[in-house]
Design a protein around this motif. Structure first.
Motif, short mmCIF file in Angstrom:
data_model
loop_
_atom_site.label_atom_id
_atom_site.label_comp_id
_atom_site.label_asym_id
_atom_site.label_seq_id
_atom_site.Cartn_x
_atom_site.Cartn_y
_atom_site.Cartn_z
N ALA A 1 12.88 8.34 53.67
CA ALA A 1 11.66 8.77 52.98
C ALA A 1 10.43 8.48 53.83
CB ALA A 1 11.55 8.07 51.63
N GLN A 2 10.41 7.31 54.46
CA GLN A 2 9.28 6.96 55.32
C GLN A 2 9.15 7.93 56.49
OE1 GLN A 2 10.68 2.99 56.06
NE2 GLN A 2 9.25 2.05 54.61
N VAL A 3 10.28 8.31 57.07
CA VAL A 3 10.26 9.21 58.24
C VAL A 3 10.05 10.66 57.82
CG1 VAL A 3 11.63 10.12 60.15
CG2 VAL A 3 11.73 7.68 59.60
N GLU A 4 10.80 11.10 56.83
CA GLU A 4 10.79 12.51 56.46
C GLU A 4 9.52 12.91 55.70
OE1 GLU A 4 13.02 14.66 57.35
OE2 GLU A 4 14.58 13.33 58.14
N CYS A 5 9.02 12.02 54.85
CA CYS A 5 7.89 12.38 53.99
C CYS A 5 6.55 11.85 54.49
CB CYS A 5 8.13 11.89 52.56
SG CYS A 5 9.52 12.71 51.74
N GLY A 6 6.57 10.82 55.34
CA GLY A 6 5.32 10.32 55.90
C GLY A 6 4.31 9.94 54.84
N ASN A 7 3.12 10.57 54.89
CA ASN A 7 2.05 10.28 53.93
C ASN A 7 2.04 11.21 52.73
OD1 ASN A 7 0.98 8.06 55.30
ND2 ASN A 7 -0.32 9.35 56.59
N SER A 8 3.15 11.91 52.48
CA SER A 8 3.22 12.80 51.31
C SER A 8 3.00 11.99 50.04
CB SER A 8 4.58 13.48 51.24
OG SER A 8 4.75 14.38 52.31
N ILE A 9 2.32 12.60 49.09
CA ILE A 9 1.98 11.89 47.85
C ILE A 9 3.21 11.62 47.00
CG2 ILE A 9 1.54 13.93 46.40
CD1 ILE A 9 -1.00 12.44 45.41
N SER A 10 4.30 12.36 47.23
CA SER A 10 5.54 12.13 46.50
C SER A 10 6.72 12.64 47.31
CB SER A 10 5.51 12.85 45.13
OG SER A 10 5.49 14.25 45.31
N GLY A 11 7.90 12.15 46.97
CA GLY A 11 9.10 12.58 47.67
C GLY A 11 10.37 12.16 46.95
N GLN A 12 11.46 12.87 47.26
CA GLN A 12 12.78 12.53 46.73
C GLN A 12 13.79 12.67 47.85
OE1 GLN A 12 13.79 14.57 42.96
NE2 GLN A 12 11.67 15.23 42.87
N ILE A 13 14.65 11.66 47.97
CA ILE A 13 15.71 11.67 48.99
C ILE A 13 17.04 11.46 48.29
CG2 ILE A 13 16.62 10.57 51.07
CD1 ILE A 13 13.99 11.92 51.61
N TYR A 14 17.97 12.39 48.50
CA TYR A 14 19.29 12.30 47.89
C TYR A 14 20.34 12.11 48.97
CZ TYR A 14 17.23 13.99 43.54
OH TYR A 14 16.45 14.12 42.41
N LEU A 15 20.97 10.94 48.97
CA LEU A 15 22.13 10.70 49.81
C LEU A 15 23.38 10.90 48.94
CD1 LEU A 15 21.06 7.52 51.85
CD2 LEU A 15 20.43 9.92 52.19
N HIS A 16 24.54 10.86 49.59
CA HIS A 16 25.77 11.13 48.85
C HIS A 16 26.02 10.10 47.75
CE1 HIS A 16 29.68 12.54 47.84
NE2 HIS A 16 30.36 11.57 48.45
N LYS A 17 25.66 8.83 47.99
CA LYS A 17 25.97 7.77 47.04
C LYS A 17 24.74 7.17 46.34
CE LYS A 17 30.51 7.52 47.35
NZ LYS A 17 31.40 7.72 46.18
N CYS A 18 23.57 7.67 46.63
CA CYS A 18 22.36 7.15 45.98
C CYS A 18 21.21 8.12 46.16
CB CYS A 18 22.00 5.77 46.52
SG CYS A 18 21.44 5.78 48.25
N PHE A 19 20.14 7.89 45.41
CA PHE A 19 18.92 8.67 45.61
C PHE A 19 17.71 7.83 45.24
CE2 PHE A 19 19.62 9.46 41.11
CZ PHE A 19 18.34 9.52 40.58
N ILE A 20 16.59 8.20 45.83
CA ILE A 20 15.33 7.52 45.50
C ILE A 20 14.24 8.57 45.30
CG2 ILE A 20 15.96 5.46 46.81
CD1 ILE A 20 13.11 7.50 48.16
N ALA A 21 13.24 8.20 44.54
CA ALA A 21 12.10 9.08 44.32
C ALA A 21 10.85 8.22 44.21
CB ALA A 21 12.29 9.90 43.05
N TYR A 22 9.72 8.78 44.65
CA TYR A 22 8.45 8.06 44.51
C TYR A 22 7.33 9.06 44.29
CZ TYR A 22 6.67 9.46 49.11
OH TYR A 22 6.20 10.20 50.18
N LYS A 23 6.26 8.58 43.66
CA LYS A 23 5.05 9.39 43.49
C LYS A 23 3.84 8.47 43.39
CE LYS A 23 3.03 13.24 40.97
NZ LYS A 23 3.24 14.28 39.93
N TYR A 24 2.82 8.81 44.14
CA TYR A 24 1.59 8.01 44.16
C TYR A 24 0.58 8.62 43.20
CZ TYR A 24 -2.78 5.97 45.91
OH TYR A 24 -3.99 5.33 46.02
N TYR A 25 0.00 7.77 42.33
CA TYR A 25 -1.02 8.19 41.38
C TYR A 25 -2.35 7.56 41.77
CZ TYR A 25 2.81 9.87 38.48
OH TYR A 25 3.91 10.54 38.01
N PRO A 26 -3.21 8.29 42.47
CA PRO A 26 -4.48 7.72 42.94
C PRO A 26 -5.36 7.19 41.82
CG PRO A 26 -4.03 9.82 44.01
CD PRO A 26 -3.03 9.68 42.91
#
Length: 301
Positions: free
Chosen positions: A215-240
Motif C-alpha cells: 500500500a505504501q509503494v503502490e498508493c503513495g499519497n493517495s487519500i485511500s487504497g485497498q490491497i488484496y493479497l491471496h490470504k489477507c487484505f487491507i484498506a485505508y481512507k484518510y478523512y481530512p
C-alpha cells in the motif's frame, strides 16, 4: 361518471405508491454487497457426467447455509478425489450474521455469471468473498497480490505519510491480537485489515505486513487504497475533516454509517408514501362530498 373518476384516481395513486416502494427497495442495496473484483481461471471444467456441477451446487448450498452462523467456513465436496471441489467464504469481521448471509447468498449467482464453470474462481464483494477450486488446481502464494485500488486524489501537505504509517502499525497489531480482523480510526485515518480464517496469527501478521508495504509503494499519497493479497487484505481512507466511519472500540464503521443512511432513506420514502396516502384520502373525501351534494340537488329537483 363520478365513480369512474374516483376509481381511476385511486388506482393511479396506488400504483404511484407501489412504484415508490419498489424504487426504495432497489436503491437500498447495502454497501457491503458492492463488487470489488473477480478472478476466474481460464480453463472450464469438463463435466460430461455432471459430477462437478453437483459438487459445485452442494458446496454453494453449504456455504450459504453456514453464513447464517459464522463469518468463515471452508468445505470440500465431491464423490471422488478427482471430482472434489474445495470452497470457502469469509465475511468482514464487523458484519452481523444477517448481513453476512445477505452478502454470501449473492455470491453463487455472481460467480456463475462472472466466471461460469471455471476450474477455480474468486469473487470479492465489499463485505465478503467466495473462493473455490477443483482438486489439483495449482496453488499460489498467500502473499500474491490479487487486486489493488488507489484513489486518484492525493493528500496535500506534510505529515500524512507519518500519520498513515502510524495508523498502519496500530492496525497490524490489532489484526494479530484480534486473531484475524481489526478496524479503527487513528488520527483521521480509517484502517481495516483481515486475514483468511484458517491461517494462524504469525502468518496473518506476515501477510498484513506485506499488504501494508505494498500500500505504501503502490498508493503513495493517495487519500485511500485497498490491497488484496491471496490470504489477507487491507484498506485505508484518510478523512481530512476528522470524520470517518464508525469502527470497533468506539471508532467509526462503514457498517454503522451505511445503516444510518439506509434508515434515513427509508424514513424519507415512508414520509412520501404516507403523505401521498393522506392526499388520496383527502381527495376521496372531497369527491364523495361533491357527489353527495350533486345527488341531493338532483333529488330536490
Amino acid at each position: 361518471m363520478g365513480f369512474s373518476l374516483l376509481y381511476i384516481i385511486i388506482i393511479s395513486m396506488t400504483l404511484f405508491s407501489s412504484d415508490l416502494i419498489k424504487k426504495a427497495k432497489s436503491s437500498s442495496s447495502p454497501e457491503y454487497t458492492n463488487l470489488i473484483y473477480k478472478g476466474c481461471a481460464r480453463q472450464q471444467f469438463s463435466d460430461p457426467s455432471g459430477l462437478y456441477s453437483q459438487s459445485l451446487s452442494v458446496m454453494y448450498g453449504s456455504l450459504v447455509t453456514q453464513s447464517t452462523k459464522t463469518r468463515f467456513y471452508k468445505i470440500t465436496t465431491g464423490t471422488t478425489s478427482q471430482t472434489s471441489i474445495t470452497g470457502l467464504f469469509q465475511c468482514r469481521g464487523d458484519l452481523s450474521n444477517n448481513d453476512c448471509y445477505n452478502c454470501v447468498s449473492r455470491l453463487p449467482v455472481l460467480s456463475g455469471k462472472l466466471c461460469g464453470k471455471t476450474i477455480a474462481a474468486r469473487v470479492q464483494l465489499s463485505g465478503c468473498y467466495l473462493l473455490y477450486e477443483i482438486s489439483g488446481f495449482a496453488q499460489i502464494s498467500g502473499m500474491e497480490m490479487l487486486y489493488k485500488t488507489c484513489a486518484k486524489n492525493n493528500v496535500a501537505g506534510t505529515g500524512f505519510e507519518e500519520r498513515r504509517d502510524t495508523a498502519f502499525g496500530v492496525m497490524q497489531n490489532g489484526v494479530v491480537s484480534g486473531h484475524g480482523f481489526y478496524a479503527t480510526t487513528y488520527e483521521s485515518v480509517y484502517v481495516l485489515g483481515q486475514c483468511e480464517g484458517d491461517i494462524g496469527d504469525s502468518d496473518c501478521n506476515v501477510c498484513v505486513k506485506n499488504a501494508l508495504e505494498k500500500a505504501q509503494v503502490e498508493c503513495g499519497n493517495s487519500i485511500s487504497g485497498q490491497i488484496y493479497l491471496h490470504k489477507c487484505f487491507i484498506a485505508y481512507k484518510y478523512y481530512p475533516n476528522g470524520v470517518g466511519p464508525r469502527g470497533p472500540s468506539g471508532s467509526s464503521s462503514s457498517r454503522s454509517s451505511d445503516s444510518s443512511s439506509s434508515s434515513g432513506a427509508t424514513g424519507k420514502t415512508v414520509a412520501i408514501i404516507v403523505g401521498g396516502t393522506a392526499g388520496v384520502g383527502f381527495l376521496v373525501i372531497c369527491l364523495l362530498f361533491v357527489k353527495n351534494l350533486m345527488r341531493k340537488k338532483y333529488d330536490d329537483y
